[in-house]
Design an enzyme around this catalytic site. Structure first.
Site, PDB file in Angstrom:
ATOM      1  N   TYR A   1       0.816  -1.218   0.000  1.00  0.00           N
ATOM      2  CA  TYR A   1       0.000   0.000   0.000  1.00  0.00           C
ATOM      3  C   TYR A   1       0.850   1.269   0.000  1.00  0.00           C
ATOM      4  O   TYR A   1       0.310   2.373  -0.030  1.00  0.00           O
ATOM      5  CB  TYR A   1      -0.918   0.044   1.220  1.00  0.00           C
ATOM      6  CG  TYR A   1      -2.156  -0.799   1.087  1.00  0.00           C
ATOM      7  CD1 TYR A   1      -2.048  -2.172   0.940  1.00  0.00           C
ATOM      8  CD2 TYR A   1      -3.416  -0.231   1.116  1.00  0.00           C
ATOM      9  CE1 TYR A   1      -3.173  -2.955   0.835  1.00  0.00           C
ATOM     10  CE2 TYR A   1      -4.550  -1.010   1.006  1.00  0.00           C
ATOM     11  CZ  TYR A   1      -4.425  -2.372   0.872  1.00  0.00           C
ATOM     12  OH  TYR A   1      -5.532  -3.147   0.773  1.00  0.00           O
TER      13      TYR A   1
ATOM     14  N   LYS B   1       3.750 -13.827   6.345  1.00  0.00           N
ATOM     15  CA  LYS B   1       4.019 -14.818   5.294  1.00  0.00           C
ATOM     16  C   LYS B   1       5.539 -14.978   5.179  1.00  0.00           C
ATOM     17  O   LYS B   1       6.107 -15.015   4.079  1.00  0.00           O
ATOM     18  CB  LYS B   1       3.368 -14.306   3.992  1.00  0.00           C
ATOM     19  CG  LYS B   1       3.254 -15.305   2.900  1.00  0.00           C
ATOM     20  CD  LYS B   1       2.245 -16.391   3.148  1.00  0.00           C
ATOM     21  CE  LYS B   1       2.373 -17.454   2.084  1.00  0.00           C
ATOM     22  NZ  LYS B   1       1.750 -18.727   2.435  1.00  0.00           N
TER      23      LYS B   1
ATOM     24  N   ASP C   1      -1.679 -17.915   5.824  1.00  0.00           N
ATOM     25  CA  ASP C   1      -2.720 -18.768   5.224  1.00  0.00           C
ATOM     26  C   ASP C   1      -3.396 -19.667   6.265  1.00  0.00           C
ATOM     27  O   ASP C   1      -4.612 -19.823   6.263  1.00  0.00           O
ATOM     28  CB  ASP C   1      -2.165 -19.587   4.042  1.00  0.00           C
ATOM     29  CG  ASP C   1      -0.743 -20.024   4.237  1.00  0.00           C
ATOM     30  OD1 ASP C   1       0.080 -19.762   3.359  1.00  0.00           O
ATOM     31  OD2 ASP C   1      -0.454 -20.595   5.299  1.00  0.00           O
TER      32      ASP C   1
ATOM     33  N   ASP D   1      -5.518  -6.711   5.672  1.00  0.00           N
ATOM     34  CA  ASP D   1      -6.710  -6.268   4.949  1.00  0.00           C
ATOM     35  C   ASP D   1      -7.644  -7.462   4.708  1.00  0.00           C
ATOM     36  O   ASP D   1      -8.836  -7.439   5.057  1.00  0.00           O
ATOM     37  CB  ASP D   1      -6.243  -5.667   3.615  1.00  0.00           C
ATOM     38  CG  ASP D   1      -7.327  -4.894   2.907  1.00  0.00           C
ATOM     39  OD1 ASP D   1      -8.394  -4.683   3.503  1.00  0.00           O
ATOM     40  OD2 ASP D   1      -7.098  -4.487   1.752  1.00  0.00           O
TER      41      ASP D   1
END
Ligand code: NAP
Length: 414
Positions: free
Chosen positions: A160, A227, A281, A305
Protein backbone atom coordinates in the site's frame (compact mmCIF):
# COMPACT_ATOMS: atom_id res chain seq x y z
CA UNK A 1 -6.21 28.28 13.42
CA UNK A 2 -8.75 29.83 11.01
CA UNK A 3 -10.85 27.63 8.75
CA UNK A 4 -12.35 28.80 5.46
CA UNK A 5 -15.38 26.48 5.30
CA UNK A 6 -15.44 24.37 8.46
CA UNK A 7 -16.72 26.04 11.62
CA UNK A 8 -15.02 25.40 14.97
CA UNK A 9 -17.75 24.89 17.59
CA UNK A 10 -17.64 27.69 20.15
CA UNK A 11 -18.86 25.51 22.99
CA UNK A 12 -16.11 22.88 22.66
CA UNK A 13 -12.54 22.39 23.87
CA UNK A 14 -9.59 20.65 22.25
CA UNK A 15 -8.52 17.11 23.07
CA UNK A 16 -4.81 17.25 23.93
CA UNK A 17 -1.91 14.86 24.63
CA UNK A 18 0.73 15.03 27.35
CA UNK A 19 3.53 12.44 27.59
CA UNK A 20 1.68 10.19 25.14
CA UNK A 21 -1.52 10.19 27.23
CA UNK A 22 -4.80 11.56 25.92
CA UNK A 23 -6.59 14.32 27.84
CA UNK A 24 -10.29 14.62 27.02
CA UNK A 25 -12.28 17.62 28.30
CA UNK A 26 -15.99 17.23 29.15
CA UNK A 27 -16.97 19.05 25.93
CA UNK A 28 -14.39 17.76 23.42
CA UNK A 29 -14.38 18.97 19.83
CA UNK A 30 -14.65 15.87 17.64
CA UNK A 31 -14.39 16.13 13.86
CA UNK A 32 -16.71 14.22 11.56
CA UNK A 33 -16.68 13.56 7.81
CA UNK A 34 -20.16 12.59 6.70
CA UNK A 35 -19.02 10.48 3.74
CA UNK A 36 -20.45 9.81 0.30
CA UNK A 37 -23.34 7.55 -0.73
CA UNK A 38 -24.93 6.01 2.36
CA UNK A 39 -22.68 8.21 4.55
CA UNK A 40 -25.37 10.79 5.26
CA UNK A 41 -27.91 8.18 6.45
CA UNK A 42 -25.54 6.30 8.72
CA UNK A 43 -23.80 9.40 10.13
CA UNK A 44 -27.13 11.05 11.02
CA UNK A 45 -28.37 7.88 12.73
CA UNK A 46 -25.09 7.18 14.53
CA UNK A 47 -24.65 10.72 15.86
CA UNK A 48 -28.10 10.51 17.40
CA UNK A 49 -27.10 7.25 19.12
CA UNK A 50 -23.72 8.50 20.42
CA UNK A 51 -25.21 11.76 21.69
CA UNK A 52 -28.07 9.95 23.43
CA UNK A 53 -25.69 7.50 25.13
CA UNK A 54 -23.37 10.27 26.32
CA UNK A 55 -26.34 12.27 27.66
CA UNK A 56 -27.70 9.20 29.42
CA UNK A 57 -24.31 8.19 30.86
CA UNK A 58 -23.25 11.60 32.19
CA UNK A 59 -26.54 13.42 32.77
CA UNK A 60 -25.51 16.42 30.66
CA UNK A 61 -22.09 16.97 32.30
CA UNK A 62 -20.33 15.66 29.19
CA UNK A 63 -21.18 16.39 25.57
CA UNK A 64 -19.39 16.06 22.24
CA UNK A 65 -19.02 19.36 20.32
CA UNK A 66 -19.22 18.14 16.71
CA UNK A 67 -17.19 19.89 14.03
CA UNK A 68 -17.99 18.98 10.44
CA UNK A 69 -14.98 18.67 8.15
CA UNK A 70 -15.12 17.64 4.54
CA UNK A 71 -13.79 14.98 2.17
CA UNK A 72 -15.16 13.31 -0.94
CA UNK A 73 -18.01 14.65 -3.04
CA UNK A 74 -19.30 17.07 -0.39
CA UNK A 75 -15.80 18.59 -0.16
CA UNK A 76 -15.53 18.87 -3.95
CA UNK A 77 -18.72 20.97 -3.98
CA UNK A 78 -17.53 23.27 -1.20
CA UNK A 79 -13.84 23.58 -2.11
CA UNK A 80 -13.89 24.10 -5.90
CA UNK A 81 -13.42 20.47 -6.88
CA UNK A 82 -10.93 19.58 -4.14
CA UNK A 83 -11.89 16.13 -2.78
CA UNK A 84 -9.51 16.29 0.16
CA UNK A 85 -8.90 19.91 1.21
CA UNK A 86 -5.86 20.85 3.27
CA UNK A 87 -8.20 22.28 5.91
CA UNK A 88 -9.46 18.75 6.64
CA UNK A 89 -5.94 17.58 7.49
CA UNK A 90 -5.37 20.75 9.56
CA UNK A 91 -8.52 20.12 11.61
CA UNK A 92 -7.59 16.50 12.35
CA UNK A 93 -4.07 17.54 13.35
CA UNK A 94 -5.46 20.27 15.61
CA UNK A 95 -8.40 18.45 17.21
CA UNK A 96 -6.83 14.92 17.24
CA UNK A 97 -9.97 12.77 17.03
CA UNK A 98 -12.33 12.31 14.10
CA UNK A 99 -14.84 9.89 12.65
CA UNK A 100 -15.74 9.36 9.02
CA UNK A 101 -18.30 7.75 6.79
CA UNK A 102 -17.27 5.94 3.58
CA UNK A 103 -15.73 7.81 0.64
CA UNK A 104 -15.96 7.05 -3.06
CA UNK A 105 -12.79 5.93 -4.81
CA UNK A 106 -13.28 5.77 -8.58
CA UNK A 107 -11.63 2.67 -10.10
CA UNK A 108 -8.76 3.36 -12.53
CA UNK A 109 -5.88 5.78 -12.83
CA UNK A 110 -5.50 9.41 -11.82
CA UNK A 111 -7.41 9.30 -8.53
CA UNK A 112 -5.69 8.11 -5.38
CA UNK A 113 -7.91 6.55 -2.70
CA UNK A 114 -8.99 9.27 -0.27
CA UNK A 115 -8.82 6.77 2.57
CA UNK A 116 -5.24 5.80 1.73
CA UNK A 117 -4.32 9.51 1.38
CA UNK A 118 -5.75 10.31 4.81
CA UNK A 119 -3.80 7.46 6.39
CA UNK A 120 -0.53 8.28 4.62
CA UNK A 121 -0.63 12.06 5.07
CA UNK A 122 -1.59 11.96 8.75
CA UNK A 123 0.69 8.94 9.34
CA UNK A 124 -2.19 6.92 10.83
CA UNK A 125 -0.09 3.80 10.80
CA UNK A 126 -2.29 1.38 12.76
CA UNK A 127 -5.56 0.26 11.25
CA UNK A 128 -7.38 -1.23 14.23
CA UNK A 129 -10.38 -3.53 13.78
CA UNK A 130 -12.07 -5.15 16.78
CA UNK A 131 -14.23 -8.08 15.74
CA UNK A 132 -16.57 -9.67 18.24
CA UNK A 133 -19.99 -11.19 18.19
CA UNK A 134 -23.03 -9.49 19.69
CA UNK A 135 -25.89 -11.70 20.83
CA UNK A 136 -28.51 -11.92 18.11
CA UNK A 137 -26.28 -11.07 15.15
CA UNK A 138 -26.67 -13.66 12.36
CA UNK A 139 -23.48 -15.70 11.83
CA UNK A 140 -22.45 -18.73 9.73
CA UNK A 141 -20.43 -20.12 12.68
CA UNK A 142 -21.76 -22.68 15.16
CA UNK A 143 -20.20 -20.82 18.08
CA UNK A 144 -19.76 -17.18 17.01
CA UNK A 145 -19.29 -16.17 20.67
CA UNK A 146 -15.76 -17.66 20.34
CA UNK A 147 -14.73 -14.77 18.07
CA UNK A 148 -13.35 -11.83 20.00
CA UNK A 149 -10.20 -10.43 18.41
CA UNK A 150 -8.67 -7.03 17.72
CA UNK A 151 -6.62 -6.77 14.54
CA UNK A 152 -3.76 -4.24 14.33
CA UNK A 153 -3.02 -3.94 10.65
CA UNK A 154 -0.05 -1.87 9.47
CA UNK A 155 -1.50 0.90 7.32
CA UNK A 156 1.20 2.86 5.51
CA UNK A 157 3.84 0.34 4.39
CA UNK A 158 3.82 -2.89 2.38
CA UNK A 159 2.21 -2.93 -1.07
CA UNK A 160 0.00 0.00 0.00
CA UNK A 161 3.01 2.33 0.05
CA UNK A 162 2.11 2.97 -3.59
CA UNK A 163 5.53 2.21 -5.13
CA UNK A 164 4.36 0.71 -8.42
CA UNK A 165 5.54 1.07 -12.01
CA UNK A 166 3.24 0.39 -14.93
CA UNK A 167 4.44 -2.02 -17.63
CA UNK A 168 5.80 -0.19 -20.68
CA UNK A 169 6.75 3.05 -18.87
CA UNK A 170 10.38 4.27 -18.82
CA UNK A 171 10.44 3.93 -15.00
CA UNK A 172 9.33 0.32 -15.22
CA UNK A 173 11.90 -0.49 -17.90
CA UNK A 174 14.69 1.15 -15.93
CA UNK A 175 13.82 -0.78 -12.78
CA UNK A 176 13.40 -4.04 -14.73
CA UNK A 177 16.85 -3.58 -16.26
CA UNK A 178 18.41 -2.91 -12.85
CA UNK A 179 16.76 -5.97 -11.31
CA UNK A 180 17.78 -8.25 -14.18
CA UNK A 181 21.27 -6.94 -14.87
CA UNK A 182 22.47 -6.02 -11.37
CA UNK A 183 20.60 -8.52 -9.21
CA UNK A 184 20.01 -11.44 -11.59
CA UNK A 185 16.25 -11.35 -11.00
CA UNK A 186 14.06 -13.29 -13.44
CA UNK A 187 10.48 -12.38 -14.43
CA UNK A 188 8.35 -12.21 -17.58
CA UNK A 189 8.79 -9.40 -20.09
CA UNK A 190 6.21 -6.64 -19.72
CA UNK A 191 5.52 -7.26 -16.01
CA UNK A 192 4.05 -4.49 -13.89
CA UNK A 193 6.42 -3.95 -10.95
CA UNK A 194 5.64 -3.08 -7.35
CA UNK A 195 7.86 -2.66 -4.31
CA UNK A 196 6.88 -3.92 -0.88
CA UNK A 197 8.75 -1.97 1.78
CA UNK A 198 8.45 -3.18 5.39
CA UNK A 199 10.70 -1.45 7.93
CA UNK A 200 11.81 -2.12 11.49
CA UNK A 201 10.58 1.38 12.43
CA UNK A 202 7.11 0.86 10.92
CA UNK A 203 6.76 -2.64 12.34
CA UNK A 204 7.91 -1.81 15.84
CA UNK A 205 5.66 1.21 16.34
CA UNK A 206 2.66 -0.91 15.26
CA UNK A 207 3.66 -3.76 17.59
CA UNK A 208 4.11 -1.27 20.44
CA UNK A 209 0.49 -0.10 20.03
CA UNK A 210 -0.77 -3.69 19.85
CA UNK A 211 1.09 -4.96 22.93
CA UNK A 212 0.18 -1.83 24.92
CA UNK A 213 -3.47 -2.39 23.97
CA UNK A 214 -3.26 -6.05 25.08
CA UNK A 215 -1.77 -5.02 28.43
CA UNK A 216 -4.25 -2.16 29.00
CA UNK A 217 -7.29 -4.30 28.17
CA UNK A 218 -6.17 -7.49 29.93
CA UNK A 219 -5.90 -9.47 26.69
CA UNK A 220 -4.10 -12.82 26.86
CA UNK A 221 -2.03 -12.95 23.67
CA UNK A 222 -0.69 -11.06 20.67
CA UNK A 223 -0.32 -13.17 17.52
CA UNK A 224 1.91 -11.89 14.71
CA UNK A 225 0.45 -12.94 11.35
CA UNK A 226 2.91 -13.04 8.45
CA UNK A 227 4.02 -14.82 5.29
CA UNK A 228 7.64 -15.02 6.42
CA UNK A 229 8.12 -18.56 5.14
CA UNK A 230 8.07 -17.16 1.58
CA UNK A 231 8.92 -13.44 1.83
CA UNK A 232 11.75 -13.68 4.31
CA UNK A 233 13.09 -10.13 4.27
CA UNK A 234 9.75 -8.33 4.43
CA UNK A 235 7.15 -10.57 6.09
CA UNK A 236 9.81 -12.65 7.87
CA UNK A 237 11.53 -9.50 9.11
CA UNK A 238 8.13 -8.21 10.29
CA UNK A 239 7.84 -11.30 12.51
CA UNK A 240 11.38 -10.90 13.85
CA UNK A 241 10.96 -7.19 14.63
CA UNK A 242 7.67 -7.82 16.42
CA UNK A 243 9.34 -10.30 18.77
CA UNK A 244 12.25 -7.89 19.27
CA UNK A 245 9.93 -5.02 20.20
CA UNK A 246 7.99 -7.14 22.68
CA UNK A 247 11.24 -8.16 24.40
CA UNK A 248 12.80 -4.68 24.31
CA UNK A 249 9.81 -2.60 25.39
CA UNK A 250 7.66 -5.03 27.38
CA UNK A 251 10.17 -7.67 28.52
CA UNK A 252 8.67 -8.07 31.99
CA UNK A 253 5.04 -8.09 30.80
CA UNK A 254 5.32 -10.56 27.92
CA UNK A 255 6.55 -14.11 27.28
CA UNK A 256 6.86 -15.98 24.00
CA UNK A 257 4.81 -19.07 23.23
CA UNK A 258 8.01 -21.17 23.45
CA UNK A 259 8.64 -19.84 26.97
CA UNK A 260 5.04 -20.59 27.88
CA UNK A 261 5.68 -24.28 27.21
CA UNK A 262 9.34 -24.55 28.20
CA UNK A 263 9.11 -22.63 31.48
CA UNK A 264 5.43 -22.63 32.49
CA UNK A 265 4.22 -25.97 31.15
CA UNK A 266 1.58 -24.25 29.03
CA UNK A 267 -0.07 -22.47 31.99
CA UNK A 268 -0.17 -18.74 31.33
CA UNK A 269 1.31 -16.83 34.29
CA UNK A 270 -0.75 -13.97 35.73
CA UNK A 271 0.06 -10.56 34.26
CA UNK A 272 1.95 -11.81 31.19
CA UNK A 273 0.82 -11.45 27.59
CA UNK A 274 1.89 -14.34 25.33
CA UNK A 275 3.55 -13.33 22.05
CA UNK A 276 3.11 -15.89 19.27
CA UNK A 277 3.11 -15.98 15.49
CA UNK A 278 1.21 -17.77 12.76
CA UNK A 279 1.66 -17.98 8.98
CA UNK A 280 -1.04 -15.98 7.22
CA UNK A 281 -2.72 -18.77 5.22
CA UNK A 282 -3.23 -21.08 8.20
CA UNK A 283 -4.51 -18.11 10.20
CA UNK A 284 -7.64 -17.98 8.04
CA UNK A 285 -8.34 -21.61 8.94
CA UNK A 286 -7.63 -21.04 12.64
CA UNK A 287 -10.08 -18.12 12.72
CA UNK A 288 -12.82 -20.41 11.41
CA UNK A 289 -12.05 -23.53 13.44
CA UNK A 290 -10.33 -22.32 16.65
CA UNK A 291 -11.05 -18.60 16.99
CA UNK A 292 -11.02 -18.73 20.81
CA UNK A 293 -7.23 -19.22 20.75
CA UNK A 294 -6.68 -15.70 19.41
CA UNK A 295 -6.96 -12.31 20.99
CA UNK A 296 -4.90 -9.43 19.54
CA UNK A 297 -3.58 -9.97 15.99
CA UNK A 298 -0.82 -7.95 14.31
CA UNK A 299 -0.33 -8.07 10.54
CA UNK A 300 1.31 -6.22 7.67
CA UNK A 301 -0.96 -4.21 5.43
CA UNK A 302 -2.18 -6.59 2.73
CA UNK A 303 -2.63 -9.74 4.83
CA UNK A 304 -4.27 -7.64 7.51
CA UNK A 305 -6.71 -6.27 4.95
CA UNK A 306 -7.89 -9.72 3.85
CA UNK A 307 -7.94 -11.07 7.37
CA UNK A 308 -9.99 -8.16 8.77
CA UNK A 309 -12.82 -8.62 6.27
CA UNK A 310 -12.76 -12.42 6.51
CA UNK A 311 -13.05 -12.41 10.30
CA UNK A 312 -15.70 -9.67 10.22
CA UNK A 313 -17.77 -11.89 7.91
CA UNK A 314 -17.90 -14.54 10.65
CA UNK A 315 -19.86 -12.28 12.97
CA UNK A 316 -22.14 -10.06 10.87
CA UNK A 317 -20.05 -8.80 7.97
CA UNK A 318 -19.02 -5.35 6.82
CA UNK A 319 -22.40 -3.84 7.71
CA UNK A 320 -21.39 -3.85 11.40
CA UNK A 321 -17.58 -4.16 11.47
CA UNK A 322 -15.96 -1.06 13.00
CA UNK A 323 -12.49 0.35 12.41
CA UNK A 324 -10.02 3.07 13.29
CA UNK A 325 -6.79 4.49 11.91
CA UNK A 326 -4.55 5.46 14.79
CA UNK A 327 -1.25 7.35 14.72
CA UNK A 328 0.84 8.69 17.58
CA UNK A 329 -1.72 11.41 18.38
CA UNK A 330 -4.33 11.69 15.63
CA UNK A 331 -7.04 8.98 15.44
CA UNK A 332 -9.63 8.69 12.71
CA UNK A 333 -12.45 6.20 13.29
CA UNK A 334 -14.34 4.92 10.25
CA UNK A 335 -17.01 2.67 8.82
CA UNK A 336 -15.17 -0.20 7.14
CA UNK A 337 -17.58 -0.71 4.25
CA UNK A 338 -17.87 1.48 1.18
CA UNK A 339 -20.45 3.97 -0.02
CA UNK A 340 -22.94 1.32 -1.29
CA UNK A 341 -24.13 3.87 -3.90
CA UNK A 342 -27.33 2.02 -4.85
CA UNK A 343 -28.68 2.70 -1.35
CA UNK A 344 -27.81 6.45 -1.24
CA UNK A 345 -30.39 8.44 0.77
CA UNK A 346 -32.77 5.45 0.89
CA UNK A 347 -32.48 5.24 4.68
CA UNK A 348 -32.21 1.44 4.60
CA UNK A 349 -28.65 0.34 5.37
CA UNK A 350 -27.19 -0.90 8.63
CA UNK A 351 -25.58 1.95 10.62
CA UNK A 352 -23.71 -0.64 12.75
CA UNK A 353 -20.24 -0.29 11.26
CA UNK A 354 -20.11 3.46 11.80
CA UNK A 355 -21.96 3.26 15.11
CA UNK A 356 -19.48 0.71 16.52
CA UNK A 357 -16.57 2.78 15.16
CA UNK A 358 -17.99 5.54 17.36
CA UNK A 359 -18.11 3.07 20.25
CA UNK A 360 -14.37 2.46 19.67
CA UNK A 361 -13.92 6.23 19.69
CA UNK A 362 -15.73 6.56 23.02
CA UNK A 363 -13.46 3.79 24.42
CA UNK A 364 -10.41 5.67 23.11
CA UNK A 365 -11.70 8.77 24.92
CA UNK A 366 -12.23 6.74 28.08
CA UNK A 367 -16.01 7.31 28.12
CA UNK A 368 -16.76 3.72 29.12
CA UNK A 369 -20.22 4.31 30.62
CA UNK A 370 -21.49 5.53 27.25
CA UNK A 371 -19.90 2.48 25.58
CA UNK A 372 -21.71 0.08 27.89
CA UNK A 373 -25.05 1.82 27.34
CA UNK A 374 -24.78 1.45 23.55
CA UNK A 375 -23.63 -2.17 23.68
CA UNK A 376 -26.44 -3.19 26.05
CA UNK A 377 -29.09 -1.31 24.03
CA UNK A 378 -27.79 -2.89 20.81
CA UNK A 379 -28.20 -6.42 22.15
CA UNK A 380 -31.66 -5.55 23.49
CA UNK A 381 -32.71 -4.21 20.07
CA UNK A 382 -31.45 -7.35 18.35
CA UNK A 383 -33.24 -9.53 20.88
CA UNK A 384 -36.44 -7.77 19.75
CA UNK A 385 -35.42 -8.76 16.19
CA UNK A 386 -35.55 -5.11 15.13
CA UNK A 387 -32.95 -4.97 12.33
CA UNK A 388 -32.11 -3.39 8.96
CA UNK A 389 -32.58 -5.29 5.68
CA UNK A 390 -29.15 -6.97 5.64
CA UNK A 391 -29.81 -8.80 8.91
CA UNK A 392 -33.51 -9.29 8.20
CA UNK A 393 -32.68 -11.48 5.20
CA UNK A 394 -30.63 -13.79 7.43
CA UNK A 395 -33.10 -14.02 10.35
CA UNK A 396 -36.46 -15.71 10.90
CA UNK A 397 -39.22 -13.48 12.26
CA UNK A 398 -37.25 -10.24 11.90
CA UNK A 399 -38.93 -6.84 12.06
CA UNK A 400 -37.22 -4.94 9.25
CA UNK A 401 -36.79 -1.21 9.88
CA UNK A 402 -35.13 1.77 8.22
CA UNK A 403 -31.73 3.13 9.30
CA UNK A 404 -33.33 6.03 11.19
CA UNK A 405 -35.92 3.74 12.80
CA UNK A 406 -33.19 1.40 13.98
CA UNK A 407 -31.46 4.34 15.68
CA UNK A 408 -34.73 5.34 17.37
CA UNK A 409 -35.35 1.78 18.57
CA UNK A 410 -31.83 1.52 19.96
CA UNK A 411 -32.11 4.88 21.75
CA UNK A 412 -35.47 3.82 23.25
CA UNK A 413 -33.71 0.71 24.60
CA UNK A 414 -31.01 2.68 26.43
P1 NAP B 1 -19.55 -1.34 -0.45
O1 NAP B 1 -19.89 0.08 -0.66
O2 NAP B 1 -18.99 -1.72 0.88
O3 NAP B 1 -20.85 -2.18 -0.74
C1 NAP B 1 -20.83 -3.55 -1.04
C2 NAP B 1 -22.07 -4.22 -0.49
O4 NAP B 1 -21.90 -4.40 0.90
C3 NAP B 1 -23.36 -3.42 -0.62
O5 NAP B 1 -23.93 -3.52 -1.89
C4 NAP B 1 -24.19 -4.07 0.48
O6 NAP B 1 -24.58 -5.40 0.11
C5 NAP B 1 -23.15 -4.27 1.57
N1 NAP B 1 -23.08 -3.13 2.48
C6 NAP B 1 -22.15 -2.13 2.54
N2 NAP B 1 -22.43 -1.30 3.53
C7 NAP B 1 -23.55 -1.76 4.14
C8 NAP B 1 -24.32 -1.31 5.24
N3 NAP B 1 -24.01 -0.22 5.95
N4 NAP B 1 -25.42 -2.03 5.57
C9 NAP B 1 -25.73 -3.12 4.90
N5 NAP B 1 -25.05 -3.60 3.84
C10 NAP B 1 -23.97 -2.92 3.47
O7 NAP B 1 -18.46 -1.81 -1.55
P2 NAP B 1 -18.33 -1.47 -3.09
O8 NAP B 1 -19.69 -1.49 -3.72
O9 NAP B 1 -17.28 -2.39 -3.55
O10 NAP B 1 -17.75 0.00 -3.12
C11 NAP B 1 -18.51 1.19 -3.36
C12 NAP B 1 -17.62 2.42 -3.22
O11 NAP B 1 -17.13 2.52 -1.88
C13 NAP B 1 -16.37 2.41 -4.10
O12 NAP B 1 -16.18 3.71 -4.63
C14 NAP B 1 -15.24 2.07 -3.14
O13 NAP B 1 -13.99 2.59 -3.57
C15 NAP B 1 -15.72 2.73 -1.89
N6 NAP B 1 -15.15 2.16 -0.65
C16 NAP B 1 -14.85 3.02 0.36
C17 NAP B 1 -14.38 2.54 1.56
C18 NAP B 1 -14.10 3.53 2.65
O14 NAP B 1 -14.42 4.69 2.54
N7 NAP B 1 -13.51 3.10 3.77
C19 NAP B 1 -14.23 1.16 1.76
C20 NAP B 1 -14.57 0.29 0.72
C21 NAP B 1 -15.04 0.80 -0.49
P3 NAP B 1 -25.93 -5.84 -0.62
O15 NAP B 1 -25.85 -5.34 -2.01
O16 NAP B 1 -25.85 -7.31 -0.52
O17 NAP B 1 -27.08 -5.27 0.12
Amino acid sequence: MGYRVSRVPEDGEKITFANGKINVPDNPIVCFIEGDGIGRDIMTASKRIWDAAVAKAYGGTRRIAWMEIYAGEKAANLYDGDYLPEETFDALREFKVGIKGPLTTPVGGGFRSLNVSLRQTLDLYACVRPVKWYRGVPSPLKQPEMVDVVIFREAVEDVYAGIEYEAGTPENEKLARLLREEFGAEFFEGSGLGVKPISAFGTKRLMRQAVQYAIDRGRKSVAVVHKGNIQKFTEGAFRKWCYELAAEAFGDQTITEDELWDRYDGKQPEGKVVIKDRIADIMFQHMLLRPAEFDVLVAPNLNGDYLSDAIAAEVGGVGIAPGANIGDEVALFEATHGTAPKYTDKDVVNPGSLMFSGVMMLEYMGWWDAVQIIEAAYEKTLAQKVVTYDFARQMDGAKQVKTSEFATALINNM
